[in-house]
Motif scaffolding. Structure first.
Motif, PDB file in Angstrom:
ATOM      1  N   ALA A  38       2.470   8.129   2.964  1.00  0.00           N
ATOM      2  CA  ALA A  38       1.211   8.799   3.292  1.00  0.00           C
ATOM      3  C   ALA A  38       1.489  10.252   3.640  1.00  0.00           C
ATOM      4  CB  ALA A  38       0.540   8.103   4.475  1.00  0.00           C
ATOM      5  N   GLN A  48      -9.022   6.049   3.388  1.00  0.00           N
ATOM      6  CA  GLN A  48      -9.137   5.031   2.341  1.00  0.00           C
ATOM      7  C   GLN A  48      -9.829   3.757   2.803  1.00  0.00           C
ATOM      8  OE1 GLN A  48      -5.212   4.513   0.644  1.00  0.00           O
ATOM      9  NE2 GLN A  48      -5.233   6.564  -0.230  1.00  0.00           N
ATOM     10  N   PHE A  54      -4.664   5.959   5.488  1.00  0.00           N
ATOM     11  CA  PHE A  54      -5.071   4.636   5.013  1.00  0.00           C
ATOM     12  C   PHE A  54      -6.357   4.133   5.664  1.00  0.00           C
ATOM     13  CE2 PHE A  54      -0.363   4.350   4.219  1.00  0.00           C
ATOM     14  CZ  PHE A  54      -0.467   4.473   2.846  1.00  0.00           C
ATOM     15  N   MET A  61       0.838  -1.176   0.000  1.00  0.00           N
ATOM     16  CA  MET A  61       0.000   0.000   0.000  1.00  0.00           C
ATOM     17  C   MET A  61       0.883   1.239   0.000  1.00  0.00           C
ATOM     18  SD  MET A  61      -2.990  -0.651   2.767  1.00  0.00           S
ATOM     19  CE  MET A  61      -1.782  -1.059   3.992  1.00  0.00           C
ATOM     20  N   GLU A  79      -3.018  -2.596   8.012  1.00  0.00           N
ATOM     21  CA  GLU A  79      -2.206  -1.390   7.759  1.00  0.00           C
ATOM     22  C   GLU A  79      -0.897  -1.453   8.543  1.00  0.00           C
ATOM     23  OE1 GLU A  79      -0.101   1.821   7.555  1.00  0.00           O
ATOM     24  OE2 GLU A  79      -1.015   1.561   9.523  1.00  0.00           O
ATOM     25  N   ARG A 105       4.052   2.359   2.363  1.00  0.00           N
ATOM     26  CA  ARG A 105       3.317   3.097   3.388  1.00  0.00           C
ATOM     27  C   ARG A 105       3.558   4.610   3.279  1.00  0.00           C
ATOM     28  NH1 ARG A 105       1.824  -1.791   3.709  1.00  0.00           N
ATOM     29  NH2 ARG A 105       0.971  -2.637   5.644  1.00  0.00           N
ATOM     30  N   ARG A 130      -0.305   7.523   8.949  1.00  0.00           N
ATOM     31  CA  ARG A 130      -0.751   6.359   8.185  1.00  0.00           C
ATOM     32  C   ARG A 130      -2.185   5.978   8.534  1.00  0.00           C
ATOM     33  NH1 ARG A 130       4.179   2.164   8.692  1.00  0.00           N
ATOM     34  NH2 ARG A 130       2.392   0.775   8.955  1.00  0.00           N
TER      35      ARG A 130
END
Length: 166
Positions: free
Chosen positions: A98, A42, A38, A1, A49, A96, A34
């Motif tokens: 972000a 998201q 995420f 991700m 995660e 990761r 994060r």
């Protein structure tokens, strides 16, 4: 991700620094960004995660002069990266990435990517791979990353593998 913000209107410059995360407070700041990007934005499940790779990763953190976290990313290398890079020990895995909603469009994402690449060079790596969300392909292409392989889903989000030689 790996997420990167979409372009937003130009804003006033914000002073920030990007550094290697050190100590529990820095790591908590990384994880907070994060989680916001995420998990909250998201809707990535929280239980995937944060993973077992975090403990051995090199984390980078972008912060304002007042210490407000703006963005984060991590580098996996060695055995931790092997499953994400086809087993090549000379390739690291960027992940990761972000950037907080408030910091998008300020260059934070590009600065984080370059800091991760610097950390990869310091570890003798010759390339960096990443799994980019498809909406962010143009961002990574502008930074020199090249798509390879088919599209795939990660956490229900379309991704493509990308690589940049260092």
């Amino acid at each position: 991700m790996t997420a990167e913000p979409t372009a937003e209107p130009t804003r006033a410059p914000v002073s920030y620094a990007v550094r290697i995360a050190e100590g529990p407070a820095d790591l908590e700041a990384c994880f907070a960004v994060r989680k916001q990007v995420f998990v909250v934005e998201q809707e990535v499940p929280a239980d995937i995660e944060h993973d077992g790779y975090d403990a051995g990763a090199v984390h980078v953190l972008a912060v304002t002069g007042a210490g407000l976290p703006l963005g984060t990313g991590r580098l996996l290398y060695g055995a931790a990266a092997a499953g994400k890079t086809g087993g090549d020990a000379t390739v690291g895995a960027l992940g990761r990435l972000a950037v907080s909603r408030e910091a998008r469009g300020l260059g934070v994402g590009a600065a984080l990517v370059r800091a991760i690449e610097d950390a990869a060079r310091e570890r003798g790596l010759r390339a960096v791979d990443l799994h980019a969300q498809t909406h962010a392909l143009g961002f990574y292409e502008r930074l020199g990353y090249v798509v390879y392989g088919p599209e795939f889903a990660d956490a229900g989000i379309s991704h493509r593998a990308m690589r940049r030689a260092l």
